[in-house]
Structures are given as C-alpha cells and as structure tokens.
Design a protein around this motif. Structure first.
Motif, mmCIF file in Angstrom:
data_model
loop_
_atom_site.group_PDB
_atom_site.id
_atom_site.type_symbol
_atom_site.label_atom_id
_atom_site.label_comp_id
_atom_site.label_asym_id
_atom_site.label_seq_id
_atom_site.Cartn_x
_atom_site.Cartn_y
_atom_site.Cartn_z
ATOM 1 N N UNK A 16 0.818 -1.197 0.000
ATOM 2 C CA UNK A 16 0.000 0.000 0.000
ATOM 3 C C UNK A 16 0.857 1.255 0.000
ATOM 4 N N UNK A 17 0.333 2.300 -0.657
ATOM 5 C CA UNK A 17 0.964 3.617 -0.623
ATOM 6 C C UNK A 17 0.386 4.355 0.581
ATOM 7 N N UNK A 18 1.269 4.878 1.445
ATOM 8 C CA UNK A 18 0.825 5.467 2.707
ATOM 9 C C UNK A 18 1.360 6.896 2.814
ATOM 10 N N UNK A 19 0.502 7.811 3.289
ATOM 11 C CA UNK A 19 0.957 9.199 3.451
ATOM 12 C C UNK A 19 1.422 9.448 4.886
ATOM 13 N N UNK A 20 1.849 10.673 5.160
ATOM 14 C CA UNK A 20 2.455 10.999 6.456
ATOM 15 C C UNK A 20 1.467 10.855 7.609
ATOM 16 N N UNK A 21 0.171 10.900 7.305
ATOM 17 C CA UNK A 21 -0.836 10.752 8.343
ATOM 18 C C UNK A 21 -1.261 9.312 8.572
ATOM 19 N N UNK A 22 -0.614 8.372 7.884
ATOM 20 C CA UNK A 22 -0.942 6.958 8.057
ATOM 21 C C UNK A 22 -2.110 6.489 7.196
ATOM 22 N N UNK A 109 2.363 -2.933 15.551
ATOM 23 C CA UNK A 109 2.382 -2.214 16.827
ATOM 24 C C UNK A 109 2.808 -0.765 16.615
ATOM 25 N N UNK A 110 3.809 -0.575 15.758
ATOM 26 C CA UNK A 110 4.277 0.787 15.473
ATOM 27 C C UNK A 110 3.153 1.623 14.858
ATOM 28 N N UNK A 111 2.404 1.008 13.945
ATOM 29 C CA UNK A 111 1.276 1.720 13.325
ATOM 30 C C UNK A 111 0.246 2.116 14.378
ATOM 31 N N UNK A 112 -0.036 1.228 15.316
ATOM 32 C CA UNK A 112 -1.007 1.554 16.380
ATOM 33 C C UNK A 112 -0.448 2.649 17.291
ATOM 34 N N UNK A 113 0.874 2.664 17.486
ATOM 35 C CA UNK A 113 1.513 3.678 18.330
ATOM 36 C C UNK A 113 1.456 5.060 17.663
ATOM 37 N N UNK A 114 1.718 5.100 16.368
ATOM 38 C CA UNK A 114 1.730 6.397 15.677
ATOM 39 C C UNK A 114 0.325 6.914 15.373
ATOM 40 N N UNK A 116 -2.924 4.875 15.999
ATOM 41 C CA UNK A 116 -4.093 4.118 16.436
ATOM 42 C C UNK A 116 -4.273 4.011 17.937
ATOM 43 N N UNK A 117 -4.543 2.805 18.398
ATOM 44 C CA UNK A 117 -4.994 2.562 19.773
ATOM 45 C C UNK A 117 -3.909 2.774 20.817
ATOM 46 N N UNK A 118 -2.622 2.752 20.416
ATOM 47 C CA UNK A 118 -1.533 2.902 21.386
ATOM 48 C C UNK A 118 -0.863 4.258 21.263
ATOM 49 N N UNK A 119 -1.552 5.215 20.627
ATOM 50 C CA UNK A 119 -0.927 6.497 20.303
ATOM 51 C C UNK A 119 -0.239 7.128 21.519
ATOM 52 N N UNK A 298 2.565 0.352 9.277
ATOM 53 C CA UNK A 298 3.766 0.345 10.120
ATOM 54 C C UNK A 298 5.031 0.262 9.289
ATOM 55 N N UNK A 299 5.042 -0.603 8.278
ATOM 56 C CA UNK A 299 6.230 -0.752 7.426
ATOM 57 C C UNK A 299 6.487 0.533 6.644
#
Ligand SMILES: [Zn+2]
Length: 319
Positions: A16-22, A109-114, A116-119, A298-299
């Motif tokens: 997937x192509x992902x922007x700075x906001x996820x 997990x990194x995606x959830x941290x930046x 999502x749920x673990x921000x 996350x990647x």
C-alpha cells in the motif's frame, strides 16, 4: 512524501501507498509464491505497480518472520522461503529505493503507536490474536526485540502446565487458548464434554470464525467458548502486565473483530488476577484501530523514518 509498506505474509503479499498521516491511498495484492526468488519478484512487482502510479520515496517490508537486528535481512520465516536472506539489499538493487524490514507484529504495533490505539503510550504491548498469537512490545515507540531479535514470544508463554499441545513442542501455550484456532478447539471440546448442550456448530470443521459467528447469534456452546477465551486472555494480560507494566495493551488480529463478545470479561479477569490487584494502575486494554492494514502502515512508517531520521537502520541509497 509517500512511502510504500508491503505486508509479506504466508498467504498473500499486500502493498500500500501510505501518506504521512498513516492513510492508505492505494493498494495491491497477490498470492505469496513458493521459493525465495519468486517471492522477491512478487514484492518487486507489487511495489513497481504502485510506484508507477505514485511518487514513492522509500519502501518498508513487514515480514512474518525473524528479521535481523540491522533490519536488512530475514533470518527465518516459518511460512516464507527466505532463510538468512539479505532482502533489503536485493530489493534496493532492483527497486532503486531505500528499503527497511520489520517483523510484521512489530510493524503493526508501530502503526497503532503512531496512528491508532496505542498512540503516544510510553509502554505498549500488542497482542495479535490470529491463527496463533503474535506479540510486540514498544518502549517509547521503539520495538523491544531482546538480545537476539526474537522477543517477545507472548503466544508461547505457558499459561496452563500440562495443557493443550502446541506445535512449538510445549504444552499449555497462551495461543492454544486465545487464538482463532484455539476458539475452534474449545468449542469442539465443549461439544464432546456437554453433548446435550444446544448448538448450531457441528463437529466437522469448527473454525474460530464459525464459532465467532455463532456466538454473535447467541449459540450456547459458542458463547461458552468465548467466555473461556476471555478468562485465558485476562490471565495472559496479567502475566504480560506483571513483566512489562504497560500503559496500553492493544488487542489485534482477526479474533479482535469479535472483541465485544469477550474483551470486557477479559479486562475484568485481568483486573482481578494481576499482582497487586486493586492497588496499582491497570493497563488500558483497547482494540486495534488499523485492522488488516496495520502491517502496511507500520512498514511504510519505518520507510518514512529512514528518510527523515538518519539514525535509523536500513539501506538509504541504492548501490
Ligand atoms: Zn507454543
């Protein structure tokens, strides 16, 4: 700046192509081929398809396997053909873009941290309930991977001495009680133990997905199986909390789609059995927010960090 995240799993390669906001702007998907070289080709093809449509600065791979400490290679992946393969170097050579790798659960997990749920959580644990249980620990947003890169193997914590046999060779592992596979096994056990209990399930192929669907319809056996999963999940949270004392425990994976059927009970059990219950702050237990895209996001985020933070491991410039 846009980056690409590729989720390299045992059944499919999703990019997937992902922007700075996820946000995921565009995606592609193909089946995972057999063999190391065909797999590299499939990843390159997926990225090339996306870079033809978008200006992309870097690529991150979320891999279902052990990634080397320098984030450039794969040591071993049970469901992929890569063995001690310098994947990032080969990909960079073919794509002409910076490439970084991460274990798929760490990436999620990194995606959830930046996003999502673990921000922003100082210490966050991801418990991904799927075919097995994947675990990740983030401290200040950085994945903790132990001295040799295999921590934390949460799914194989022994919860039940002498319990259900696990493919890892041990008995009573957490994932034998709380994964999608386990949910099916619990329902089968319940049907054998209580043959008179009414159920729409039949013995032939009771999958976790079917049990979850039946539980939503109020099926007694399926409900009971969910209740057992909830108790074991709470037990596992208590173990995890005793070791890591996290601020947030994020529950992800396919089984988390049924969280309303078990998560409150799991929370209550966790709160009751954790050491020092009633006298310590509890981790917030939350459902993952990014769903099946978490690995991709996350990647792609790690790929972005490669460009914006020169201290990060990864291959920056094509050779
Ligand atoms: Zn095990």
């Amino acid at each position: 700046m846009l980056t690409v995240g590729v989720d390299v799993g045992g059944t499919s390669v999703r990019a997937g192509v992902v922007d700075a906001g996820g946000a995921v702007l565009d995606t592609t998907r193909s089946p995972t081929p057999e063999g190391g070289a065909p797999l590299e080709k499939a990843v390159v093809a997926a990225v090339t398809e996306l870079t033809a449509r978008h200006p992309v600065a870097a690529v991150g791979l979320a891999v279902a396997g052990f990634v080397t400490e320098n984030r450039l290679g794969v040591r071993f992946a049970p469901h992929l053909a890569w063995r001690d393969t310098p994947v990032a170097e080969e990909m960079t050579g073919q794509l002409g873009l910076p490439v970084v790798l991460e274990h798929d659960t760490n990436a999620a997990a990194l995606a959830e941290y930046r996003f999502g749920a673990a921000r922003g959580a100082k210490v966050a644990v991801l418990v991904a309930l799927g075919t097995g249980i994947g675990g990740a620990l983030l401290v200040d947003g950085q994945a903790f991977r132990g001295a040799y890169g295999v921590a934390p193997e949460l799914g194989h914590l022994r919860l039940v001495p002498g319990g259900r046999a696990c493919p890892c060779g041990k008995r009573g592992c957490w994932e034998r009680y709380c994964s999608g596979t386990a949910l099916g096994a619990t329902a089968v056990e319940l049907m054998a133990t209580y043959p008179a209990m009414a159920t729409v399930l039949d013995g032939a192929s009771v999958t976790g997905r079917r049990v979850a669907a039946a539980a939503r319809e109020g099926d007694p056996v399926a409900r009971r199986a969910m209740a057992e999963l909830a108790v074991w999940l709470g037990e596992g949270f208590a173990l995890v909390a005793d070791v890591y004392d996290p601020e947030v425990i994020v529950v992800g994976g396919g089984v988390s789609e049924s969280a309303p059927l078990f998560l409150d009970e799991a929370r209550q059990h966790y709160a009751a059995v954790v050491t020092g219950a009633g006298h310590r702050p509890l981790a917030r237990v939350r459902t993952a927010q990014l769903g099946a895209d978490a690995g991709i996001v996350g990647a792609a985020t790690l790929a972005r960090d490669l460009i914006t933070d020169p201290g990060r491991p990864g291959i920056r410039r094509p050779r």
